[in-house]
Design a protein around this motif. Structure first.
Motif, PDB file in Angstrom:
ATOM      1  N   GLY A  28     -20.614  22.489 -10.272  1.00  0.00           N
ATOM      2  CA  GLY A  28     -19.660  24.175 -10.782  1.00  0.00           C
ATOM      3  C   GLY A  28     -19.642  25.801 -10.134  1.00  0.00           C
ATOM      4  O   GLY A  28     -18.470  26.139 -10.534  1.00  0.00           O
ATOM      5  N   ASN A  29     -20.012  25.129  -9.181  1.00  0.00           N
ATOM      6  CA  ASN A  29     -20.580  26.476  -8.047  1.00  0.00           C
ATOM      7  C   ASN A  29     -19.905  27.083  -7.357  1.00  0.00           C
ATOM      8  O   ASN A  29     -19.687  27.911  -6.824  1.00  0.00           O
ATOM      9  N   LEU A  30     -19.148  25.877  -6.841  1.00  0.00           N
ATOM     10  CA  LEU A  30     -17.865  26.014  -5.577  1.00  0.00           C
ATOM     11  C   LEU A  30     -16.978  24.822  -6.130  1.00  0.00           C
ATOM     12  O   LEU A  30     -17.016  24.655  -6.991  1.00  0.00           O
ATOM     13  N   LEU A  61     -11.770  27.655  -0.502  1.00  0.00           N
ATOM     14  CA  LEU A  61     -13.277  27.746  -1.202  1.00  0.00           C
ATOM     15  C   LEU A  61     -13.220  28.758  -1.722  1.00  0.00           C
ATOM     16  O   LEU A  61     -13.167  30.116  -1.685  1.00  0.00           O
ATOM     17  N   LEU A  62     -13.872  29.112  -3.212  1.00  0.00           N
ATOM     18  CA  LEU A  62     -14.431  30.535  -4.215  1.00  0.00           C
ATOM     19  C   LEU A  62     -15.820  29.357  -4.437  1.00  0.00           C
ATOM     20  O   LEU A  62     -16.534  29.056  -5.158  1.00  0.00           O
ATOM     21  N   ASN A  63     -16.956  30.000  -4.389  1.00  0.00           N
ATOM     22  CA  ASN A  63     -18.642  30.197  -4.182  1.00  0.00           C
ATOM     23  C   ASN A  63     -18.920  30.913  -5.070  1.00  0.00           C
ATOM     24  O   ASN A  63     -18.717  32.572  -5.420  1.00  0.00           O
ATOM     25  N   VAL A  64     -19.101  30.647  -6.643  1.00  0.00           N
ATOM     26  CA  VAL A  64     -19.267  31.581  -7.928  1.00  0.00           C
ATOM     27  C   VAL A  64     -20.721  31.583  -8.122  1.00  0.00           C
ATOM     28  O   VAL A  64     -21.246  32.294  -8.944  1.00  0.00           O
ATOM     29  N   SER A  65     -21.963  30.722  -7.365  1.00  0.00           N
ATOM     30  CA  SER A  65     -22.804  31.146  -7.075  1.00  0.00           C
ATOM     31  C   SER A  65     -23.802  32.231  -6.779  1.00  0.00           C
ATOM     32  O   SER A  65     -23.437  32.963  -6.276  1.00  0.00           O
ATOM     33  N   GLU A  66     -24.989  32.442  -7.217  1.00  0.00           N
ATOM     34  CA  GLU A  66     -25.843  33.689  -6.823  1.00  0.00           C
ATOM     35  C   GLU A  66     -25.862  33.318  -4.881  1.00  0.00           C
ATOM     36  O   GLU A  66     -27.178  33.992  -4.489  1.00  0.00           O
ATOM     37  N   ALA A  93     -20.657  34.843  -4.225  1.00  0.00           N
ATOM     38  CA  ALA A  93     -19.618  35.606  -5.291  1.00  0.00           C
ATOM     39  C   ALA A  93     -18.580  35.751  -4.508  1.00  0.00           C
ATOM     40  O   ALA A  93     -17.479  36.681  -4.632  1.00  0.00           O
ATOM     41  N   GLU A  94     -17.973  35.324  -3.208  1.00  0.00           N
ATOM     42  CA  GLU A  94     -16.992  35.037  -2.168  1.00  0.00           C
ATOM     43  C   GLU A  94     -16.096  33.662  -2.263  1.00  0.00           C
ATOM     44  O   GLU A  94     -16.942  32.613  -2.423  1.00  0.00           O
ATOM     45  N   GLU A  95     -15.161  33.737  -1.301  1.00  0.00           N
ATOM     46  CA  GLU A  95     -13.997  33.117  -0.744  1.00  0.00           C
ATOM     47  C   GLU A  95     -13.824  33.234   0.610  1.00  0.00           C
ATOM     48  O   GLU A  95     -13.634  33.624   0.797  1.00  0.00           O
ATOM     49  N   ALA A  96     -13.447  31.817   0.932  1.00  0.00           N
ATOM     50  CA  ALA A  96     -13.582  31.183   1.956  1.00  0.00           C
ATOM     51  C   ALA A  96     -12.335  30.282   1.890  1.00  0.00           C
ATOM     52  O   ALA A  96     -11.612  29.598   1.235  1.00  0.00           O
ATOM     53  N   GLU A  97     -11.166  30.459   3.419  1.00  0.00           N
ATOM     54  CA  GLU A  97     -10.666  29.534   3.738  1.00  0.00           C
ATOM     55  C   GLU A  97     -10.888  28.413   4.996  1.00  0.00           C
ATOM     56  O   GLU A  97     -10.794  29.043   6.125  1.00  0.00           O
ATOM     57  N   CYS A  98     -10.309  26.779   5.032  1.00  0.00           N
ATOM     58  CA  CYS A  98     -10.530  26.430   6.019  1.00  0.00           C
ATOM     59  C   CYS A  98      -9.111  25.996   6.221  1.00  0.00           C
ATOM     60  O   CYS A  98      -7.701  25.405   5.023  1.00  0.00           O
ATOM     61  N   THR A  99      -8.718  25.716   7.406  1.00  0.00           N
ATOM     62  CA  THR A  99      -6.886  24.694   7.468  1.00  0.00           C
ATOM     63  C   THR A  99      -7.243  23.520   8.953  1.00  0.00           C
ATOM     64  O   THR A  99      -8.282  23.414   9.577  1.00  0.00           O
ATOM     65  N   ALA A 100      -6.613  22.929   8.619  1.00  0.00           N
ATOM     66  CA  ALA A 100      -5.878  21.601   9.435  1.00  0.00           C
ATOM     67  C   ALA A 100      -4.290  21.740   9.186  1.00  0.00           C
ATOM     68  O   ALA A 100      -3.593  21.658   8.695  1.00  0.00           O
ATOM     69  N   ARG A 101      -4.075  21.884  11.113  1.00  0.00           N
ATOM     70  CA  ARG A 101      -2.840  21.650  11.184  1.00  0.00           C
ATOM     71  C   ARG A 101      -2.374  19.828  12.251  1.00  0.00           C
ATOM     72  O   ARG A 101      -3.260  20.380  12.891  1.00  0.00           O
ATOM     73  N   PHE A 102      -1.833  19.656  12.086  1.00  0.00           N
ATOM     74  CA  PHE A 102      -0.905  18.554  12.901  1.00  0.00           C
ATOM     75  C   PHE A 102      -0.159  18.244  12.462  1.00  0.00           C
ATOM     76  O   PHE A 102       0.776  18.395  11.798  1.00  0.00           O
ATOM     77  N   LEU A 126     -23.898  22.489  -2.867  1.00  0.00           N
ATOM     78  CA  LEU A 126     -23.067  22.369  -4.010  1.00  0.00           C
ATOM     79  C   LEU A 126     -21.533  21.656  -2.998  1.00  0.00           C
ATOM     80  O   LEU A 126     -21.128  22.004  -1.631  1.00  0.00           O
ATOM     81  N   THR A 127     -20.817  21.346  -4.286  1.00  0.00           N
ATOM     82  CA  THR A 127     -20.147  20.165  -3.122  1.00  0.00           C
ATOM     83  C   THR A 127     -18.440  20.930  -4.608  1.00  0.00           C
ATOM     84  O   THR A 127     -18.557  20.838  -5.926  1.00  0.00           O
ATOM     85  N   ALA A 128     -17.310  20.179  -4.244  1.00  0.00           N
ATOM     86  CA  ALA A 128     -16.279  20.118  -5.041  1.00  0.00           C
ATOM     87  C   ALA A 128     -14.626  19.230  -4.147  1.00  0.00           C
ATOM     88  O   ALA A 128     -15.021  18.548  -3.406  1.00  0.00           O
ATOM     89  N   THR A 129     -14.168  19.034  -5.217  1.00  0.00           N
ATOM     90  CA  THR A 129     -13.243  17.875  -4.687  1.00  0.00           C
ATOM     91  C   THR A 129     -11.674  18.067  -4.972  1.00  0.00           C
ATOM     92  O   THR A 129     -11.883  19.132  -6.559  1.00  0.00           O
ATOM     93  N   ALA A 130     -11.118  17.881  -4.837  1.00  0.00           N
ATOM     94  CA  ALA A 130      -9.178  18.086  -5.370  1.00  0.00           C
ATOM     95  C   ALA A 130      -9.199  16.938  -4.801  1.00  0.00           C
ATOM     96  O   ALA A 130      -8.996  16.151  -3.721  1.00  0.00           O
TER      97      ALA A 130
END
Length: 449
Positions: A28-30, A61-66, A93-102, A126-130
């Protein structure tokens, strides 16, 4: 000494991994959220995107781990392979953004998305789904046509041409108010008849077709039909930046070249009708033939063509006609002369010998054996006396004998002449010998004087 050992272990671990300190790392840290063309709830209401336009997916993406996450990546079955771009490291403790364009494709494309990041110092991932996606709107209209030219009628002029237009919904949404026009044939939108809706197809479901027809009268020549169909799926879509895009007018076109030929000219007035054999109107019937032995009336005689009855006692050897019967016939044969004329009494008949004889002058006897000019030969059948399709009568024995003599040859004629000479008689032979002698004596007597 225990404190020094702890410091040495920590330093060795840092040198071996080459990374910073790790702590507070667990499930749950991602965290992951996805937006598609600006819509965040694409898992519930996937945005409609027109096929061929851009789809922009943003993975937050939000990394809430240390601990820092390395080799960050996003796995999305709804995006083409290699289209997703992510940063290499996601700090703690930071966030980033991945993008896709098609480019959007037709159909519904909603899939689970998975984001991953590794913590090398702890050998942890660490994993996360949506869940996210979009619905591709494939508005497409197809049109084909077929032209049938009617056979031209007589009397000149052109012919009618019937054009059948077939409109097909090749998209995945219903099309509304589909209309057909043909500028090449001067047909305005909605002029062709499309059935119950008149010149418009009210609703055309996906993968179905409708037919529209138009009949035009054209003069002889070459024509090009340029059918055009138009309609709309009335679907509002989202652009790449989340803006609303109104539904375009969908169109389709086709073209066909055809020829209208000249009609045959009408037949001239009064022309004869053509029969089954292809000939014209039949010729007028020939006059009926006279009965055998009937006299032919002289040309120009009044009342010609109405033969009178023969006088009583006509049968016999050249019997004289009754008194006052003009045009009576005579013959030296042994039969009955039955021809009788009317008016001037110059009819001609046929004796028992089978030869036509000349008519007698008024009040005088008939010249025996005189053959009429243009008379029918003995035994022949007048052309007008034979009905069409009937078998002509057989010739008499005398005519058959004469026909046989024509085919006897030279030697046969010599033998026949010899037999005729023997039958001629002695008296006839003497007469033939004395005539030249008398002529010679007369010539000699004239010379002596």
């Amino acid at each position: 000494m225990s404190a020094g050992l702890l410091v040495a272990v920590l330093l060795a671990s840092a040198l071996l991994e080459g990374y910073g300190w790790a702590g507070g790392v667990g499930d749950g840290n991602l965290r992951l959220t996805v937006t598609v063309n600006g819509r965040a709830d694409s898992d519930v209401r996937p945005p409609e995107v027109r096929v061929g336009t851009w789809v922009v997916k943003r993975y937050r993406l939000l990394n809430v781990s240390e601990a820092d996450l390395h080799r960050v990546r996003v796995l999305d079955p709804g995006a083409p392979a290699g289209s997703v771009r992510c940063p290499a490291v996601l700090p703690a403790a930071e966030e980033a953004e991945c993008t896709a364009r098609f480019r959007a494709v037709a159909g519904r494309h909603v899939h689970p998305v998975r984001a991953e990041g590794d913590v090398p110092s702890l050998r942890t991932r660490l994993t996360a789904t949506a869940r996210a996606g979009y619905a591709g709107v494939a508005g497409a209209l197809g049109l084909t046509e077929e032209v049938v030219v009617a056979t031209p009628g007589t009397g000149g002029g052109g012919a009618s041409a019937t054009v059948t237009y077939t409109v097909t919904n090749r998209g995945n949404l219903p099309l509304h108010a589909v209309r057909v026009e043909d500028p090449g044939l001067a047909l305005a939108p909605g002029a062709p008849d499309c059935g119950g809706g008149g010149g418009t197809v009210a609703v055309l479901a996906p993968d179905t077709s409708a037919f529209c027809r138009a009949t035009v009268r054209l003069r002889p020549g070459t024509y090009r039909s340029t059918g055009r169909a138009s309609g709309s799926d009335r679907a509002t879509t989202l652009g790449a930046g989340g803006e609303r895009v109104t539904a375009p007018v969908l169109t389709a076109g086709t073209s066909t070249v055809f020829v209208v030929r000249e009609a045959p000219a009408a037949p001239a007035a009064g022309a004869g009708a053509v029969g089954a054999s292809g000939a014209g109107a039949p010729a007028p019937e020939a006059p009926a033939a006279a009965a055998p032995g009937a006299g032919a009336p002289a040309s120009g005689a009044p009342g010609a063509g109405a033969p009178a009855a023969p006088a009583p006692g006509a049968s016999g050897t050249g019997a004289a006609p009754a008194p006052g019967a003009p045009g009576a016939l005579a013959d030296t044969g042994t039969g009955a002369g039955t021809g009788a004329g009317t008016g001037a009494g110059t009819g001609a008949g046929t004796g028992a010998a089978g030869r036509p004889v000349a008519p007698a002058a008024p009040g005088a006897g008939a010249a025996p054996g005189a053959v009429l000019p243009g008379a029918v030969p003995p035994g022949a059948v007048p052309p007008s006396s034979v009905s069409p399709g009937a078998v002509p009568p057989a010739p008499p024995p005398g005519l058959r004998r004469a026909a046989g003599l024509d085919d006897e040859g030279f030697l046969g004629r010599v033998r026949r002449r010899g037999r005729e000479a023997a039958e001629f008689g002695v008296a006839t032979m003497l007469l033939l010998l004395l005539i030249p002698a008398a002529v010679a004596a007369a010539l000699l007597g004239s010379r002596r004087k």
